[in-house]
Write an enzyme that holds these catalytic residues in place. Structure first.
Site, PDB file in Angstrom:
ATOM      1  N   ILE A 192      -8.259  -7.525   7.592  1.00  0.00           N
ATOM      2  CA  ILE A 192      -7.145  -8.844   7.797  1.00  0.00           C
ATOM      3  C   ILE A 192      -5.897  -8.271   7.724  1.00  0.00           C
ATOM      4  O   ILE A 192      -4.773  -9.132   7.824  1.00  0.00           O
ATOM      5  CB  ILE A 192      -7.367  -9.711   6.773  1.00  0.00           C
ATOM      6  CG1 ILE A 192      -7.653  -8.936   5.258  1.00  0.00           C
ATOM      7  CG2 ILE A 192      -8.405 -10.567   6.890  1.00  0.00           C
ATOM      8  CD1 ILE A 192      -7.643 -10.218   4.212  1.00  0.00           C
ATOM      9  N   GLY A 223      -1.468  -1.718   5.679  1.00  0.00           N
ATOM     10  CA  GLY A 223       0.074  -1.451   5.206  1.00  0.00           C
ATOM     11  C   GLY A 223       0.275   0.228   5.618  1.00  0.00           C
ATOM     12  O   GLY A 223      -0.956   0.720   5.958  1.00  0.00           O
ATOM     13  N   SER A 224       1.185   0.719   4.780  1.00  0.00           N
ATOM     14  CA  SER A 224       1.383   2.005   5.074  1.00  0.00           C
ATOM     15  C   SER A 224       0.267   2.987   4.935  1.00  0.00           C
ATOM     16  O   SER A 224       0.008   4.021   5.316  1.00  0.00           O
ATOM     17  CB  SER A 224       2.702   2.427   4.743  1.00  0.00           C
ATOM     18  OG  SER A 224       3.560   1.667   4.922  1.00  0.00           O
ATOM     19  N   SER A 267      -2.559   1.504   3.224  1.00  0.00           N
ATOM     20  CA  SER A 267      -3.702   0.509   2.828  1.00  0.00           C
ATOM     21  C   SER A 267      -4.339  -0.086   4.074  1.00  0.00           C
ATOM     22  O   SER A 267      -3.808  -0.263   5.144  1.00  0.00           O
ATOM     23  CB  SER A 267      -3.225  -0.246   1.608  1.00  0.00           C
ATOM     24  OG  SER A 267      -2.138  -1.112   2.212  1.00  0.00           O
ATOM     25  N   VAL A 268      -5.622  -0.283   3.976  1.00  0.00           N
ATOM     26  CA  VAL A 268      -6.094  -1.388   4.786  1.00  0.00           C
ATOM     27  C   VAL A 268      -6.906  -2.606   3.924  1.00  0.00           C
ATOM     28  O   VAL A 268      -7.224  -2.378   2.863  1.00  0.00           O
ATOM     29  CB  VAL A 268      -7.255  -0.598   5.520  1.00  0.00           C
ATOM     30  CG1 VAL A 268      -8.252  -1.485   6.735  1.00  0.00           C
ATOM     31  CG2 VAL A 268      -6.860   0.406   6.276  1.00  0.00           C
ATOM     32  N   VAL A 269      -6.442  -3.757   4.493  1.00  0.00           N
ATOM     33  CA  VAL A 269      -7.031  -4.814   3.530  1.00  0.00           C
ATOM     34  C   VAL A 269      -8.249  -5.437   4.350  1.00  0.00           C
ATOM     35  O   VAL A 269      -8.048  -5.698   5.790  1.00  0.00           O
ATOM     36  CB  VAL A 269      -5.765  -5.766   3.509  1.00  0.00           C
ATOM     37  CG1 VAL A 269      -6.008  -7.156   2.762  1.00  0.00           C
ATOM     38  CG2 VAL A 269      -4.497  -5.123   3.098  1.00  0.00           C
ATOM     39  N   ASP A 325      11.344  -5.378  -2.541  1.00  0.00           N
ATOM     40  CA  ASP A 325      10.917  -5.384  -1.275  1.00  0.00           C
ATOM     41  C   ASP A 325      10.613  -6.750  -0.962  1.00  0.00           C
ATOM     42  O   ASP A 325       9.304  -6.794  -0.345  1.00  0.00           O
ATOM     43  CB  ASP A 325       9.981  -4.335  -1.070  1.00  0.00           C
ATOM     44  CG  ASP A 325       9.926  -3.784   0.483  1.00  0.00           C
ATOM     45  OD1 ASP A 325      10.796  -4.219   1.254  1.00  0.00           O
ATOM     46  OD2 ASP A 325       8.846  -3.770   0.838  1.00  0.00           O
TER      47      ASP A 325
HETATM   48  N1  LIG Z   1      -4.841 -11.247  -0.865  1.00  0.00           N
HETATM   49  C1  LIG Z   1      -4.296 -10.962   0.667  1.00  0.00           C
HETATM   50  N2  LIG Z   1      -4.951 -12.076   1.125  1.00  0.00           N
HETATM   51  C2  LIG Z   1      -5.059 -12.209   2.444  1.00  0.00           C
HETATM   52  N3  LIG Z   1      -4.341 -11.319   3.276  1.00  0.00           N
HETATM   53  C3  LIG Z   1      -3.722 -10.246   2.546  1.00  0.00           C
HETATM   54  C4  LIG Z   1      -3.785 -10.051   0.956  1.00  0.00           C
HETATM   55  N4  LIG Z   1      -3.291  -8.893   0.880  1.00  0.00           N
HETATM   56  C5  LIG Z   1      -2.781  -8.420   1.994  1.00  0.00           C
HETATM   57  N5  LIG Z   1      -3.091  -9.270   3.055  1.00  0.00           N
HETATM   58  C6  LIG Z   1      -2.508  -9.021   4.432  1.00  0.00           C
HETATM   59  O1  LIG Z   1      -2.748  -7.645   4.608  1.00  0.00           O
HETATM   60  C7  LIG Z   1      -1.338  -7.464   5.061  1.00  0.00           C
HETATM   61  C8  LIG Z   1      -0.992  -5.615   4.523  1.00  0.00           C
HETATM   62  O2  LIG Z   1      -0.860  -5.655   3.209  1.00  0.00           O
HETATM   63  P1  LIG Z   1      -0.897  -4.370   2.498  1.00  0.00           P
HETATM   64  O3  LIG Z   1      -0.318  -5.129   0.889  1.00  0.00           O
HETATM   65  O4  LIG Z   1      -1.510  -3.397   2.523  1.00  0.00           O
HETATM   66  O5  LIG Z   1       0.564  -4.026   3.092  1.00  0.00           O
HETATM   67  P2  LIG Z   1       2.061  -4.326   3.275  1.00  0.00           P
HETATM   68  O6  LIG Z   1       2.460  -4.734   1.638  1.00  0.00           O
HETATM   69  O7  LIG Z   1       2.179  -5.553   3.943  1.00  0.00           O
HETATM   70  O8  LIG Z   1       2.606  -3.074   4.010  1.00  0.00           O
HETATM   71  P3  LIG Z   1       3.165  -2.036   3.303  1.00  0.00           P
HETATM   72  O9  LIG Z   1       2.318  -1.217   2.238  1.00  0.00           O
HETATM   73  O10 LIG Z   1       3.264  -1.104   4.432  1.00  0.00           O
HETATM   74  O11 LIG Z   1       4.219  -2.365   2.812  1.00  0.00           O
HETATM   75  C9  LIG Z   1      -0.483  -8.099   4.517  1.00  0.00           C
HETATM   76  O12 LIG Z   1       0.812  -8.123   5.154  1.00  0.00           O
HETATM   77  C10 LIG Z   1      -1.310  -9.447   4.846  1.00  0.00           C
HETATM   78  O13 LIG Z   1      -1.211 -10.042   6.076  1.00  0.00           O
END
Ligand SMILES: Nc1ncnc2c1ncn2[C@@H]1O[C@H](COP(=O)(O)OP(=O)(O)OP(=O)(O)O)[C@@H](O)[C@H]1O
Length: 734
Positions: free
Chosen positions: A18, A21-22, A24-26, A134
């Protein structure tokens, strides 16, 4: 229905991806027994160095402590070989950026709802002394895609510390929600989050961000240039409260920005029916036997305001949980590491400084479109200028920050990277007395390379304040002329701060001194450019950025009272110093400051700083990616000082008194910079000087000053002789 990947993590069946991030994969996932939907944030540990791993642990530590509807809840943490999985509550509504994309501007009532939720979440962070740093729509998750969704703050600094803002990001990304003081690498405090809140509110109600720019530099320039917040023409219906809140949150000067208490109590948020702030005070939970702390409803306003102003160094993300970027140390020692009164209020909206940190573009997961669009700034390279890499090949793709002038390394990392001057008996040093009367007994051996001043040390881990400079020769430099390198003029007086090895505590004097250092060192940059030594030029240019950053910091933090209350005479002195001949690189902007007030001085410095950044950009572009060794700017400066000293000696031997004086003056200025200013700058790693090296520097300066004095008296006497002979001539003719 999510497509399962068939993968199981702990008790969860992993479904579709879904987000990412830099680092991570969610994934969307479900508990295999009770079917609870969760989000699993998967982080590959092998991509994280020790420091980042600590930051991650810090984030976990924070998340585990807090149980609040407006903070993303961490349900579990699952470790597997090489990976950490954070099991988070699932936010069906995705993040706020998607919501804004889909809805454009939202009704004020919706914006108010989100703001109340955000404020409640922030209140918990405040109670736990956490600065997010941030805040942006991407980090605000929504429980549903409805207008009344619960908003949850996510991403507590881990990602932020993974992505230190650096040159590449500076140039390629545009941190639209980032407080200017963070962009400028100033010390910042919790109020930085409030700027972001203002930017988010502005975007919610207008559909666009308050400031734009294709790069961080442009964005910063736009912020600095703007005199007031402009609302789009089609937003005339906004309530006064809403406009007022935006304006007060988006004040460039954090001192003038609303405090948290003022924010929480602002009329725009005052409709408490829809949200009960007191919930935030109940938000902590006990976990792992760890008692929550800091929830203190009784905290008074004064206390809160003070804490708003707690400062800490940018990216102080390196010392474990407590030193993590998001953990605000609640210690008095953090209140003013600059020694300046950060509470000083100003009438103006001062523009802040702007050092921009240099980093990489390493991630393939950039969400910032400009990165891809902006080829001009495609910066696949990362140059690590850490002095620890002085003799080690540095991959340009290294993801460490370049100079990160704001960074103070954690003790562990700096164990092997700090350089201190070699201790031991001073060598090649004539005694002051013996040198003073012997014209050519200068301590620079022309044929041999200079004594290596900077050396690795495992014993020094922190910047060492210069102390103990008592009654040494430095105090005698009042009559020297180092600030004025114009060959045609006399040598004026050398500004050594308070005539000791400490920089002046007077803001204008200090700024003036810094400015002179920058001007002198800028000459080196240009010399290096001319001789096609781009890498050396670049590394020195980074030192110049650190100098301007320091000047900006002074303007920003204390200045206000210092500058405004400063005696005219000091302002005039600052103005007079603008006659530096060699200040070609800098001269156009910081010219005669005597005509300007503190605000103008501050903006001039900002503009200058931005120019310097642009030059750094230019230089960076010319550096080939690949393995390279970053020269150490401090060593280069030291060597240049010795070269000037040697050349001065040669000129003196040749009877070229004017040029000899100029060379000596330049040498003195560079050495004084190393002795007085450089150890105070925020460099990475910091420069520490041992006593023996300070002694050596002082001796060199002392020697040169005596030579200068000697030249001056020579000029005076030859001038007197000339005058005498002219008088005789005139008498003769009359
Ligand atoms: N608990 C969650 N429920 C639903 N979607 C989520 C959840 N956590 C993260 N996501 C989705 O995954 C995306 C990536 O999240 P993640 O926290 O890994 O990276 P980020 O903080 O957005 O990016 P970076 O780490 O590069 O700043 C988020 O922008 C969001 O759209």
């Amino acid at each position: 229905m999510a497509q399962s990947t068939g993968r199981v993590v702990g008790d969860y069946l992993v479904g579709r991806q879904i987000g990412s991030g830099s680092f991570s994969v969610v994934w969307e996932a479900r508990h295999r027994v009770n079917g609870t939907q969760v989000a699993i944030k998967e982080i590959a540990m092998d991509r994280l160095n020790k420091k980042l791993q600590e930051s991650l642990m810090s984030e976990i530590f924070i998340l585990r402590r807090i149980n609040h509807p407006n903070i993303i809840r961490m349900i579990d943490m699952i470790k597997s070989p090489g990976k950490i999985h954070l099991v988070l509550e699932y936010c069906k509504g995705g993040d706020l950026s998607v919501y804004v994309q889909n809805h454009g501007s939202v009704p004020e009532a919706t914006a108010k709802h989100f703001m109340q939720q955000l404020a409640a979440g922030l209140q918990v962070l405040r109670d736990n002394n956490i600065i997010h740093r941030d805040l942006k729509p991407q980090n605000l998750l929504l429980s549903t895609d409805e207008n009344d969704a619960d908003l949850k703050i996510a991403d507590f600094g881990f990602a932020r510390s993974l992505q230190p803002r650096g040159l590449a990001e500076t140039l390629c990304g545009s941190p639209l929600y980032m407080a200017p003081e963070i962009m400028q690498l100033q010390k910042y405090d919790a109020k930085a989050d409030l700027w972001s809140v203002g930017a988010i509110l502005f975007q919610l109600v207008t559909g666009r961000t308050p400031f734009t720019g294709n790069s961080q530099i442009q964005l910063l320039q736009n912020i600095i240039r703007s005199t007031e917040l402009h609302f789009p023409a089609d937003c005339k219906d906004l309530s006064l409260d809403c406009v007022d809140l935006c304006q007060k949150l988006l004040r460039r000067n954090p001192v003038e920005r609303l405090t948290f208490e003022e924010f929480f109590n602002h009329p725009f948020l005052s409709d408490r029916q829809s949200y009960d702030f007191s919930r935030s005070r109940l938000g902590l939970r006990t976990m792992d036997g760890f008692l929550s702390s800091g929830s203190s409803p009784s905290r008074n306003m004064e206390e809160s305001s003070q804490e708003d102003c707690l400062t800490f160094l940018l990216d102080d993300d390196s010392s474990g949980p407590e030193g993590s970027p998001s953990y605000l140390k609640n210690t008095s020692s953090m209140k003013s590491s600059s020694g300046f009164n950060v509470d000083t209020r100003v009438e103006r909206r001062e523009a802040e400084s702007s050092p921009l940190k240099y980093t990489e573009v390493t991630s393939g997961h950039s969400r910032i479109n400009q990165r891809e669009e902006n080829n001009r700034f495609r910066f696949e390279t990362q140059i690590n200028s850490d002095r620890r890499n002085l003799r080690e090949p540095t991959r340009l793709t290294d993801s460490r920050s370049l100079i990160a002038p704001e960074r103070v390394d954690d003790s562990q990392d700096s164990m092997d990277q700090d350089y201190v001057l070699v201790s031991g008996p001073p060598v090649d040093m004539p005694s002051s007395s013996s040198s003073s009367s012997k014209p050519y007994n200068f301590p620079f051996k022309s044929q041999s390379p200079p004594v290596e001043l900077f050396n690795r040390s495992i014993s020094s881990t922190a910047p060492m304040p210069i102390i103990g400079a008592t009654g040494n020769s430095i105090g005698q430099f009042g009559s020297l002329n180092s600030q004025n390198s114009a060959p045609s003029t006399s040598h004026g007086s050398l500004d050594l701060g308070d005539a000791f090895e400490q920089p002046s505590t007077h803001s204008l004097t200090r700024i003036r001194s810094l400015r002179k250092c920058a001007a002198t060192i800028a000459e080196l940059v240009h010399e290096r450019i001319e001789s096609d030594k781009q890498l050396e030029a670049f590394s020195i240019q980074l030192a110049i950025l650190a100098i301007w950053k320091q000047a900006l910091h002074i303007c920003h933090t204390q200045a206000i009272s210092g500058l405004e209350g400063s005696p005219n005479q000091d302002i005039n002195r600052l103005g007079r110093s603008s006659s530096l001949k060699y200040d070609t690189h800098n001269s156009d902007k910081i010219t005669d400051l005597s005509h300007y007030g503190s605000e103008e001085i501050s903006s001039q410095i900002q503009r200058q700083f931005i120019q310097e950044i642009e030059l750094a950009e230019e230089l960076a572009k010319s550096i080939e990616p690949g393995n390279t060794t970053m020269p150490d700017a401090m060593e280069t400066i030291f060597e240049a000082a010795l070269d000037h000293g040697k050349l001065g000696g040669v000129k003196e031997v040749m009877g070229d008194i004017e040029n000899a004086g100029n060379q000596y003056s330049k040498a003195v200025r560079l050495l004084v910079f190393l002795l007085v200013e450089a150890p105070m700058l925020i460099l990475n790693p910091p420069l520490s000087l041992t006593n023996s090296v300070r002694y050596r520097l002082r001796t060199y300066i002392d020697f040169l000053s005596r030579r200068l004095k000697h030249l001056q008296s020579h000029r005076r006497s030859s001038g007197a002789q000339m005058q005498g002979s002219s008088l005789a001539m005139m008498n003769k003719h009359s």
